[in-house]
Scaffold this motif. Structure first.
Motif, short mmCIF file in Angstrom:
data_model
loop_
_atom_site.label_atom_id
_atom_site.label_comp_id
_atom_site.label_asym_id
_atom_site.label_seq_id
_atom_site.Cartn_x
_atom_site.Cartn_y
_atom_site.Cartn_z
N ALA A 130 0.83 -1.20 0.00
CA ALA A 130 0.00 0.00 0.00
C ALA A 130 0.86 1.25 0.00
O ALA A 130 0.53 2.25 -0.66
CB ALA A 130 -0.91 0.00 1.23
N ALA A 131 1.98 1.22 0.71
CA ALA A 131 2.87 2.38 0.73
C ALA A 131 3.43 2.68 -0.66
O ALA A 131 3.59 3.85 -1.04
CB ALA A 131 4.01 2.14 1.73
N LEU A 132 3.71 1.63 -1.43
CA LEU A 132 4.18 1.84 -2.80
C LEU A 132 3.10 2.49 -3.66
O LEU A 132 3.37 3.39 -4.45
CB LEU A 132 4.61 0.51 -3.42
CG LEU A 132 5.88 -0.13 -2.87
CD1 LEU A 132 6.09 -1.52 -3.47
CD2 LEU A 132 7.10 0.74 -3.14
N LEU A 133 1.85 2.03 -3.50
CA LEU A 133 0.76 2.58 -4.29
C LEU A 133 0.47 4.03 -3.92
O LEU A 133 0.16 4.86 -4.77
CB LEU A 133 -0.50 1.74 -4.12
CG LEU A 133 -0.49 0.30 -4.62
CD1 LEU A 133 -1.91 -0.25 -4.66
CD2 LEU A 133 0.16 0.17 -5.98
N LEU A 134 0.57 4.33 -2.63
CA LEU A 134 0.21 5.66 -2.15
C LEU A 134 1.37 6.64 -2.19
O LEU A 134 1.20 7.83 -1.89
CB LEU A 134 -0.32 5.56 -0.71
CG LEU A 134 -1.62 4.78 -0.54
CD1 LEU A 134 -1.95 4.60 0.92
CD2 LEU A 134 -2.76 5.47 -1.26
#
Length: 304
Positions: free
Chosen positions: A36-40
């Motif tokens: 999720a951190a990569l996407l956000l």
């Protein structure tokens, strides 16, 4: 072509912009939090998504599953298993094409146009070129091709379909990704974490769209799209002009992901409740069971 969707199910909760909600289930929370951190764009290091490979069955599946976040993943690679053109020509002729080759070329142009709307470069596309609706008949070769692709790339996450009986090509893609990761580990090589994107499947009250059917022990995250990301995703979906009837109901403002559970591919998915039986595909569940069993033997996979 898919028939009209009979019903929709709303997501389990509403989210604020940029908010990431993790439903309970501790196992794998670190994996999903990192993903999720990569996407956000909140990872502790600069990333353009090069750690992610997206493996989907058809041109347009990438837009459904993760289109709202592709603008920030321009370094990732997208692998399409099929060319989107069934060889029976029913779909091709319905859209005014005389040959499957012309239809496949049109779908590829639509794909490039859609990804251009997200600033995603065409150099990040890989097509394996299997015929639409025939991926299940090529499980072993597909798994081997994906093994080579994953081995040649420094990939931490591979995003793909859940094994839920939505479409036989989706199930075949899920099988091939799981098998490829198994083959990598068997050879002593690092395998990426498998993260599933939400598409569609049969639910207790009709079709479930852009959500997962309930599965105990599966951790899920929902990422709400900003208004700009939602509009961009809708623009991407609109670029797939030949698929507008199919794509019209995909209007969710959140994208859902989960760490892939361990599947028994030798049993029918979703407790035997298969959405693709409602589709005019001519695909019988017994065909899947035979193909999966043969692939297990040929690839020498561990039995579940």
């Amino acid at each position: 072509m898919l028939p009209a969707w009979p019903s929709r199910r709303s997501g389990p909760c509403e989210l604020r912009q940029h908010e990431c909600v993790m439903q309970h289930q501790p196992d794998g929370s670190g994996t999903l939090a990192e993903f999720a951190a990569l996407l956000l764009g909140t990872a502790p290091y600069s990333s353009d998504g090069a750690e992610i490979m997206i493996v989907v069955a058809h041109p347009d599946d990438e837009s459904i599953g993760i289109g709202g976040h592709l603008a920030g993943l321009r370094g990732s690679r997208i692998v399409h298993v099929t060319d989107g053109a069934p060889r029976d020509l029913d779909d091709a002729r319905a859209y005014g094409f005389e040959t499957w080759q012309d239809y496949a070329a049109a779908r590829h142009r639509e794909l490039e146009t859609a990804l251009s709307a997200a600033g995603f470069p065409p150099t990040g596309l890989i097509s394996l070129g299997y015929p639409d609706k025939q991926a299940a008949g090529n499980l072993s070769s597909l798994a081997r091709e994906l093994t080579c692709l994953l081995a040649d790339c420094d990939i931490s996450f591979v995003c793909t379909h859940p094994y839920e009986g939505g479409h036989p090509d989706h199930d075949a893609t899920a099988f091939a990704v799981h098998a490829a990761c198994h083959l990598l580990r068997r050879d002593g090589r690092q395998a990426p974490a498998i993260v599933e994107m939400a598409f569609y499947c049969a639910g207790p009250e009709g079709v479930v769209l852009q959500d997962f059917n309930s599965r105990p022990g599966s951790e899920c995250i929902e990422l709400h799209l900003t208004e700009a990301a939602f509009e961009r995703k809708q623009c991407m979906l609109a670029c797939h002009r030949t698929q507008q009837r199919t794509l019209a109901p995909f209007t969710a403002r959140a994208e859902r992901f989960r760490v892939a559970p361990a599947y028994d591919f030798l049993a029918l998915p979703n407790n035997g409740k298969l959405y693709y039986e409602a589709l005019p595909l001519g695909f019988e569940p017994a065909v899947w069971l035979h193909a999966a069993a043969a692939a297990y033997e040929e690839l020498r996979l561990d039995r579940p």
